[in-house]
Write an enzyme that holds these catalytic residues in place. Sequence first.
Site, PDB file in Angstrom:
ATOM      1  N   HIS A  44      -9.343   8.314   3.506  1.00 51.53           N
ATOM      2  CA  HIS A  44      -9.309   6.893   3.856  1.00 51.53           C
ATOM      3  C   HIS A  44     -10.708   6.279   3.863  1.00 51.53           C
ATOM      4  O   HIS A  44     -10.856   5.059   3.823  1.00 51.53           O
ATOM      5  CB  HIS A  44      -8.657   6.704   5.227  1.00 51.53           C
ATOM      6  CG  HIS A  44      -7.245   7.176   5.271  1.00 51.53           C
ATOM      7  ND1 HIS A  44      -6.911   8.476   5.583  1.00 51.53           N
ATOM      8  CD2 HIS A  44      -6.070   6.536   5.029  1.00 51.53           C
ATOM      9  CE1 HIS A  44      -5.594   8.614   5.539  1.00 51.53           C
ATOM     10  NE2 HIS A  44      -5.062   7.452   5.203  1.00 51.53           N
TER      11      HIS A  44
ATOM     12  N   GLU B 168      -5.905   6.791  -2.175  1.00 53.64           N
ATOM     13  CA  GLU B 168      -5.901   5.778  -1.121  1.00 53.64           C
ATOM     14  C   GLU B 168      -6.419   4.432  -1.628  1.00 53.64           C
ATOM     15  O   GLU B 168      -5.875   3.375  -1.302  1.00 53.64           O
ATOM     16  CB  GLU B 168      -6.751   6.249   0.058  1.00 53.64           C
ATOM     17  CG  GLU B 168      -6.013   7.098   1.062  1.00 53.64           C
ATOM     18  CD  GLU B 168      -4.884   6.339   1.742  1.00 53.64           C
ATOM     19  OE1 GLU B 168      -5.113   5.211   2.229  1.00 53.64           O
ATOM     20  OE2 GLU B 168      -3.766   6.865   1.783  1.00 53.64           O
TER      21      GLU B 168
ATOM     22  N   HIS C  81       0.833  -1.207   0.000  1.00 49.35           N
ATOM     23  CA  HIS C  81       0.000   0.000   0.000  1.00 49.35           C
ATOM     24  C   HIS C  81       0.866   1.255   0.000  1.00 49.35           C
ATOM     25  O   HIS C  81       0.687   2.152  -0.831  1.00 49.35           O
ATOM     26  CB  HIS C  81      -0.901  -0.023   1.236  1.00 49.35           C
ATOM     27  CG  HIS C  81      -1.656   1.243   1.487  1.00 49.35           C
ATOM     28  ND1 HIS C  81      -3.011   1.363   1.262  1.00 49.35           N
ATOM     29  CD2 HIS C  81      -1.260   2.459   1.970  1.00 49.35           C
ATOM     30  CE1 HIS C  81      -3.408   2.581   1.574  1.00 49.35           C
ATOM     31  NE2 HIS C  81      -2.355   3.267   2.010  1.00 49.35           N
ATOM     32  N   GLU C  82       1.792   1.329   0.947  1.00 46.10           N
ATOM     33  CA  GLU C  82       2.578   2.552   1.092  1.00 46.10           C
ATOM     34  C   GLU C  82       3.486   2.793  -0.105  1.00 46.10           C
ATOM     35  O   GLU C  82       3.634   3.932  -0.579  1.00 46.10           O
ATOM     36  CB  GLU C  82       3.396   2.504   2.380  1.00 46.10           C
ATOM     37  CG  GLU C  82       2.585   2.376   3.652  1.00 46.10           C
ATOM     38  CD  GLU C  82       1.555   3.486   3.843  1.00 46.10           C
ATOM     39  OE1 GLU C  82       1.679   4.537   3.195  1.00 46.10           O
ATOM     40  OE2 GLU C  82       0.626   3.291   4.643  1.00 46.10           O
TER      41      GLU C  82
ATOM     42  N   HIS D 214       1.831   4.418  -3.030  1.00 47.16           N
ATOM     43  CA  HIS D 214       1.737   5.875  -3.013  1.00 47.16           C
ATOM     44  C   HIS D 214       2.868   6.485  -3.843  1.00 47.16           C
ATOM     45  O   HIS D 214       2.683   7.514  -4.509  1.00 47.16           O
ATOM     46  CB  HIS D 214       1.802   6.405  -1.585  1.00 47.16           C
ATOM     47  CG  HIS D 214       0.501   6.325  -0.849  1.00 47.16           C
ATOM     48  ND1 HIS D 214      -0.671   6.852  -1.338  1.00 47.16           N
ATOM     49  CD2 HIS D 214       0.186   5.789   0.361  1.00 47.16           C
ATOM     50  CE1 HIS D 214      -1.652   6.653  -0.472  1.00 47.16           C
ATOM     51  NE2 HIS D 214      -1.158   6.001   0.570  1.00 47.16           N
TER      52      HIS D 214
END
Length: 516
Positions: free
Chosen positions: A418, A358, A334-335, A338
Amino acid sequence: MAVAVAAVAAVAIPTTAVSASAAPGKRETAVTQARANVAHNAGVFGFGPSQDLVPKDVVLDADGASHVRFDRTFQGLPVVGGDLVVHQDARGRFEDSSRAAAHDPSLKSTVPVVPAQTGAANALSASPGIQNAVSTPELVVWAADGTPRLAWRTTVRGSGDHGQPAGRVVVTDAVTGERIEAYDAGHQAAGTGNSEYTGKVTIDTTPVGGGYTLTDPVRGHVTKDANNSDPSDASSGTTFTSTTNVWGDGKKFSTDRSTAAVDAHANTAWTYDYYKNVHGRNGIKNDGKAATVFVHVGTKWDNAQWSDDCFCMLTGDGNGTKDPEQVDLDTMGHEMTHGVTSATANLRYSGESGGLNESTSDIFGTMVEWYADNPIDTPDYLFSDQSTPPWLRRFDKPSLDGRSADCWSSGVGSLDVHFSSGVGNHWFYLASEGSGSKTVNGVTYNSPTCNGSTVAGIGNTKVARIWYRALTVYMTSTTTYKDARTASLNAASDLYKVNSAEYKAVAAAWSAVSVN
């Protein structure tokens, strides 16, 4: 988390994103052709005097077509919401465009009335809770809503209440002093490794002076101990070393500091491999550059984040009671996604585009988990179920967390990003698995539709390929959910043709979450 894997199906038009180092001649030719196409179609792009184009990314299709992404400047100032993509055929002829909200970013004057110091002071006052804060103002043309105005975009950086890196971006009108928007600056969330989440794993290390370091010689990333501080840059922290090339003890809340590093190191590799082997992407920026990965950031920091500034992945130790270290597969994926989003569409971390940002990280973080197919951390549609049990978000019915949106509405863009991401996550699940009750890998899901329809899924591998192409080819910084529908249908058409089952499934899933 905040802002910083099945067989591939055959497709009609295979595509690949080619980095500058992989095909410099083709890339430069495509950029030159795209510049000419913008100049020859100035009315389409709103391109005029005092503007310039800054190449950001190039996607080259196997049939020779190209898609060139530009950021835009006006009198040397960055234009927020001015980015565009030029779509060209194999001969470099203009075919179509994708454009962010700003059509013509021209201003009568680029001389600010409000001084930089005032913009910086306003930003600091809008960033409570950031300790040792330092503000850096930048003059920009802000046109994210389509109407250009001169603005100060001020980045505030410092430390949060757990000693983790914290940041805020505050945009103020440089003529009136009005605050335009504010949003978070960070994009949070072959030795033997005894990991916390995926059992015993093999990790790639580098021999140094009779021992080993957690430096991956294949993918290039290095994993470091932040020593419970806020890393200032990639050179901070301490590189993990071992004389035996055996790392960690496999325990959650471990006193062995290398245990969290095992998960972080291995899961960074899985994320890299997923993007390269499935999407042909060579690293976060598609330039082969490797990231630095930090574990043990801050004190009881129950989160993770990607930082573009230092090109780093930052992970905390959890809250010390219920949530262990934030280094599980889907969180790491996920991170780092980004970073991929920042290097491509650069979806603004505000409004509907922030929710899509997100959601994109949730989608590809989940796909990293499916790609790895680990027998202990089995693939599912529950995001961060390992490090934030029982789960932080879920795809089949996002509203089960009590805050996320299942369906699009006119007010969804006002939600925290989120929670507005739920619309995109719900779409992804419906397009992948379909509506109704279903058990996948031992987890039971029951996904409703917002329009009462019945949706049949086409599998998450196909949907992820469609979403990746939509992100890297058609989306821009101000893409909304309606725009994302168009972008994903364009991508489905490219990959599977207009009348295909895949195209129809994508459309049906969007309608099922009220995006028409």
